[in-house]
Design an enzyme around this catalytic site. Structure first.
Site, PDB file in Angstrom:
ATOM      1  N   GLU A 122       0.851  -1.182   0.000  1.00  0.00           N
ATOM      2  CA  GLU A 122       0.000   0.000   0.000  1.00  0.00           C
ATOM      3  C   GLU A 122       0.883   1.227   0.000  1.00  0.00           C
ATOM      4  OE1 GLU A 122      -2.784   0.382   3.239  1.00  0.00           O
ATOM      5  OE2 GLU A 122      -3.866   1.969   2.217  1.00  0.00           O
ATOM      6  N   GLY A 262       2.940   2.415  10.889  1.00  0.00           N
ATOM      7  CA  GLY A 262       2.682   1.595  12.066  1.00  0.00           C
ATOM      8  C   GLY A 262       2.538   0.114  11.746  1.00  0.00           C
ATOM      9  N   MET A 264       0.429  -2.853   8.643  1.00  0.00           N
ATOM     10  CA  MET A 264      -0.252  -3.004   7.369  1.00  0.00           C
ATOM     11  C   MET A 264      -1.135  -4.244   7.381  1.00  0.00           C
ATOM     12  SD  MET A 264      -0.794  -1.787   4.405  1.00  0.00           S
ATOM     13  CE  MET A 264      -2.008  -2.582   3.386  1.00  0.00           C
ATOM     14  N   ASN A 266      -2.311  -6.477   5.287  1.00  0.00           N
ATOM     15  CA  ASN A 266      -2.293  -7.496   4.232  1.00  0.00           C
ATOM     16  C   ASN A 266      -3.153  -8.698   4.628  1.00  0.00           C
ATOM     17  OD1 ASN A 266      -0.011  -5.963   3.111  1.00  0.00           O
ATOM     18  ND2 ASN A 266       1.075  -6.815   4.882  1.00  0.00           N
ATOM     19  N   GLU A 299      -5.513  -3.218  12.566  1.00  0.00           N
ATOM     20  CA  GLU A 299      -5.191  -4.027  11.383  1.00  0.00           C
ATOM     21  C   GLU A 299      -6.139  -5.210  11.265  1.00  0.00           C
ATOM     22  OE1 GLU A 299      -3.328  -2.423   9.508  1.00  0.00           O
ATOM     23  OE2 GLU A 299      -2.515  -1.082  11.035  1.00  0.00           O
ATOM     24  N   HIS A 302      -9.455  -4.167   9.806  1.00  0.00           N
ATOM     25  CA  HIS A 302      -9.399  -3.946   8.357  1.00  0.00           C
ATOM     26  C   HIS A 302      -9.838  -5.187   7.576  1.00  0.00           C
ATOM     27  CE1 HIS A 302      -7.934  -0.009   7.368  1.00  0.00           C
ATOM     28  NE2 HIS A 302      -6.764  -0.126   7.977  1.00  0.00           N
ATOM     29  N   GLU A 321     -10.014   3.774   6.193  1.00  0.00           N
ATOM     30  CA  GLU A 321      -9.202   4.223   7.328  1.00  0.00           C
ATOM     31  C   GLU A 321     -10.026   4.930   8.402  1.00  0.00           C
ATOM     32  OE1 GLU A 321      -6.589   2.952   7.878  1.00  0.00           O
ATOM     33  OE2 GLU A 321      -5.780   2.331   5.944  1.00  0.00           O
TER      34      GLU A 321
END
Ligand code: TRP
Ligand code: ZN
Length: 901
Positions: A122, A262, A264, A266, A299, A302, A321
């Protein structure tokens, strides 16, 4: 590789769907730190007649292209990628290319950190791994084969499920991973190297078994339990609060020491900065423990808000976000309420912390040259738009839906959002539509929060009819154009739909039942007003008659990201601080009192008047400090003075030196006048038993350490000894580091020895060494004509320290960012020494890592707000950077916008 071409602006209005779909991606990696060869096999389908397939690619060496097994000749290669002509309606495209992981210092794409391989895709890093339609609305399933030397890279990870492993010739081995969920390329990840994990099996709400792992370098295994616990808490919370379950059989977290941000999200393979994974009592503070829980939650959340439902284009970034920050804030608040004080203030403490960040960082952004709406309309470099506006103001926008629709209404909207859009790449408008439709509400005007930038200022006027017991409240809102909105041709701004929560407090300090004119009966004691006009009047009736008007408690729990401009008297603020049933507004009243007193002192400093302590403020502080019915965590929040950066924003023309002197004067005054009360709090808030990072004990330590910080301001040996003793005796990093901070900032005689001791104890722990650098970057210096020690000299000396390196973002942030952004009085030294240093470091970092350089570049955003000699010197520094002959697109956008504002 640096791009020096003229900046290209990307506009939201130019969005067009991709000309091709890519349905499946097969990747084979021959991992080698010098040169990794990637074979990508793509199943594509044309969606637009005649159009070429334009693949993005950066810093790649192209080795071959074939379609359906035949080498392809009809393609064009340039700086930005690969254009393929004459492709069939559907087929298989194979591209072989190579990249250089070890030489990749940008930490975007495939790179090496401490000998291991990691990826960061990203927003646009996947194009540095292979040629691709690298945009979030192209979603595909992935199958990934990793091949590498087995001794050097025993662990091979990617998204999804492990479906095969085998030994290869020449000491190599391979692993094959398959991710069944279609995803955009920015969620792709691989990890390879010498890592170890802790793991745990859990059963989800619907009875399925899942494997959870936390992967780290072997020496860090003893610092992973808190991250694992946080992950389990996050999984449970999302099931309970939103009915959302983990969809994969396996969920992995991996920690890496070199990382731009901070963490990610994935798919199934979250990659984290070590700072947000590793913790034990000896090396991590309470704040670190809380941040880990919050980032692990973020995370994980997400997985639904970002991954299952993703963004159509990067202008929609806040769709994932803002929503995910809101979710992590609610998660943290619920966790704190579970473990914290039971007086109801535990959630408010989290809210106060979030609002403090919003005001200290987002409000300035929203008033400066980078001001942009939550959903921006244009950008030059998307990495520059991972901002506090997109994240934190975006979260406030999501919170406002919940405030307007209620918790249940918000949940209905979320359910409809997933029902409609699971597996899709969508927009902020789609989210708004789901909220509106699920609740039968028209949210058209509310949508302006996505399109208009700036912080609205709300004016408040009240009119009391003593005979009738009627209070007329008139609200006004104003939000002048800011940043990019000031360019010609931008439409006029329209009023926002502001959910304005308020209560009315009677003479006895109790909330009054609220009845608006025209309503049959009184309702609750907190009312969320729909404030939608530029000027709007609300009339409350049936209030107790009498000469004294009820006192309004405005914008309870900070129900909207606005500035409330209201003229409370000191007495009214003191009353609110003592009685408001809304704990956020109790805190707010204290901050208003302190801000007012501080700004008056600043004016006195500037006018050369004698400084005097404000007795109303001291009285108010004493009551809070000694009120043991308030939780220690809440008292700590209330007794913290507004930050220098916040005060600077509140001034017409900011004067950092005067602000610092005023604030120091007040700190020293509060310290001396209340010394015995601080000592009392210090003693009574001691914790007992072994260290635990729960909210209640952390709150006690926070208050105790705040008290210690004040006590050393008294400047006597006994207080220095107290701090020295705490430093030596501490059984945890929170207390040890707080004592060290107190010693360093009070110029205590033992400060140098303590700093040396701290380094020696922890020199083998990079995250603690970061703390050591950061403390010195932020340390107070002596200001004025007789300045002895300037912090800039310490910082420059530390740049030569063997442990310092610009290549590691955490280390660069620890020293350089903490000085440039966390030490206003020293950074803004009148001789311009701070700005010269800033320009040097922006340029040095830009040659290594443009994303990190561009973050540092933003430290001069607000240059126009400062007093004159500073303003000119800041402009000169910006011009120096802008004139450099090689600049990344990232830094060019930031300094360009700052200079043209
Ligand atoms: N999406 C990530 C998050 O908010 C953050 C992120 C965006 C990021 N771009 C990045 C992290 C680049 C590292 C590097 O959780
Ligand atoms: Zn995020």
């Amino acid at each position: 590789m640096l791009r020096t071409d003229t900046p290209v602006t990307v506009h939201r209005k130019d969005y067009t769907p991709p000309a091709f779909a890519i349905e499946h991606v097969d990747l084979v990696f021959e991992l080698d730190p010098q040169r990794t060869v990637v074979t990508s096999t793509l199943r594509f389908a044309r969606r637009q007649a005649g159009a070429p397939l334009v693949l993005a690619g950066e810093a790649l060496e192209l080795l071959g292209v074939s379609v359906d097994g035949q080498p392809l000749a009809d393609y064009r290669q340039d700086d930005g990628g690969l254009t393929l002509n004459g492709l069939p309606e559907q087929g298989t495209l194979q591209i072989v290319s190579a990249c250089q992981p070890e030489a990749n210092t940008t930490l975007s794409g495939l790179y090496v950190s401490n000998g291991n391989f990691f990826t960061q895709c990203e927003a646009e890093g996947f194009r540095r791994i292979t040629y691709f339609l690298d945009r979030p609305d192209v979603m595909a399933t992935y199958r990934v084969t990793l091949r590498a030397d087995k001794a050097a890279y025993p662990v091979l990870l990617s998204n999804g499920n492990l479906i095969g492993e085998q030994e290869l010739d020449g000491g190599r081995h391979e692993a094959v991973w398959e991710d069944p969920f279609p995803k955009p390329s920015y969620l792709f990840a691989i990890v390879a190297g010498k890592l170890q994990c802790i793991e745990q099996r859990i059963t989800t709400g619907s009875g399925k078994e899942k494997l959870l792992q936390v992967w780290v370098e072997p020496q860090d295994l003893d610092k992973t339990q808190h991250a694992m616990d946080s992950l389990i808490h996050a999984i449970r919370w999302d099931e309970q609060r939103f009915g959302l379950e983990l969809d994969l059989d396996r969920f992995m977290i991996v920690a890496v020491g070199d990382f731009n941000m901070g963490a990610m999200e994935n798919k199934g393979l979250n990659i984290f900065n070590t700072k947000y994974v590793l913790a034990n009592a000896a090396t991590a503070t309470d704040t670190d423990f809380f941040n880990i829980e919050s980032v692990v939650g973020h995370e994980y959340f997400h997985n639904w808000t970002g991954n299952r439902v993703t963004c159509r284009d990067w202008f929609q970034l806040s769709l994932k976000e803002g929503l995910t920050v809101f979710r992590d804030q609610e998660f943290s608040a619920d966790m704190m309420a579970q473990q914290g004080a039971d007086d109801g203030s535990a959630r408010a403490v989290k809210r106060i912390e979030d609002v403090r960040v919003l005001r200290q960082v987002q409000f300035p952004e929203d008033a400066g040259p980078m001001a942009h709406p939550v959903r921006p309309d244009s950008y030059e470099e998307i990495n520059n738009f991972y901002t506090v506006t997109v994240y934190e103001k975006g979260a406030e926008v999501v919170r406002m839906y919940q405030t307007l629709l209620g918790r249940d209404g918000f949940r209905k909207g979320m359910d409809l959002y997933f029902q409609r859009h699971d597996g899709q790449a969508v927009t902020c408008d789609d989210f708004l539509a789901a909220m509106a439709d699920a609740n039968g509400r028209d949210l058209t005007q509310f949508g302006r929060w996505y399109s208009q930038a700036g912080t609205p200022v709300v004016g408040v006027h009240t009119d009391w009819d003593a005979d009738q017991g009627r209070l007329t409240l008139t609200l006004t809102q104003q939000c002048p154009k800011v940043g990019i909105e000031t360019q010609p041709g931008t439409p006029e701004k329209q009023p926002f739909h502001i959910p304005f929560a308020l209560g009315l407090i009677g003479e006895d300090g109790k909330d009054l039942p609220l009845q608006l004119d025209g309503e049959a009966a009184a309702g609750d004691t907190t009312r969320v007003l729909n404030f939608t006009e530029a000027r709007q009047t609300f009339r409350f009736v049936n209030l107790p008659k009498g000469p004294r008007a009820p006192l309004p408690s405005l914008l309870r729990n900070f129900s909207a990201p606005v500035i409330v401009d209201v003229d409370y008297s000191d007495d009214e603020l003191t009353f609110l601080l003592a009685h408001d049933s809304d704990p956020f507004n109790r805190w707010e009243a204290g901050q208003r009192l302190a801000t007012r007193a501080l700004l008056k002192l600043v004016a006195d400093v500037q006018a050369g008047r004698e400084l005097e302590l404000d007795h109303a403020l001291i009285g108010a502080f004493r009551s809070v400090l000694t009120d043991t019915s308030l939780s220690p965590a809440f008292r700590e929040q209330a007794l913290m003075l507004p930050a220098e950066a916040y005060l600077a924003e509140r001034m017409g023309v900011a004067d950092p030196a005067a602000i610092h002197r005023a604030r120091q004067f007040m700190r020293a005054g509060l310290a001396r006048t209340l010394q015995s009360d601080w000592l009392g709090a210090y003693e009574t808030s001691a914790t007992t038993g072994p260290y635990r990072p729960d909210a209640e004990s952390a709150g006690k330590r926070a208050l105790r350490n705040l008290a210690l910080g004040y006590l050393v301001e008294v400047g006597d040996d006994a207080m220095y000894a107290l701090a020295g003793e705490q430093y030596q005796q501490a059984d945890n990093m929170t207390d040890r580091f707080a004592a060290l901070t107190a010693l360093v900032n009070s110029f205590a005689p033992g400060r140098e020895a303590a700093l040396a001791d701290f380094y020696q104890r922890f020199e083998h722990d990079p995250l603690v060494v970061d703390k050591w650098f950061s403390l010195q970057g932020m340390q107070r210096g002596e200001v004025g004509p007789h300045a002895g020690k300037r912090t800039i000299d310490t910082v420059r000396a530390l740049m030569q320290h063997p442990a310092f390196t610009l290549r590691n973002p955490n280390r660069a942030r620890a020293l350089i960012f903490s000085f440039c952004s966390g030490n206003p009085a020293q950074f803004h030294a009148e001789d311009g020494s701070g700005y010269e240093f800033w320009a040097e470091q922006v340029l040095a970092l830009d040659a290594i890592n443009p994303q990190v350089a561009a973050r540092l570049a933003r430290a001069l955003d607000r240059w126009q707000k400062y007093t004159l000699p500073l303003r000119d010197r800041m402009r000169a520094a910006l011009e120096r950077v802008a004139a450099a002959d090689k600049l990344s697109r990232d830094v060019r956008e930031i300094v360009g916008k700052a200079l043209s504002a």
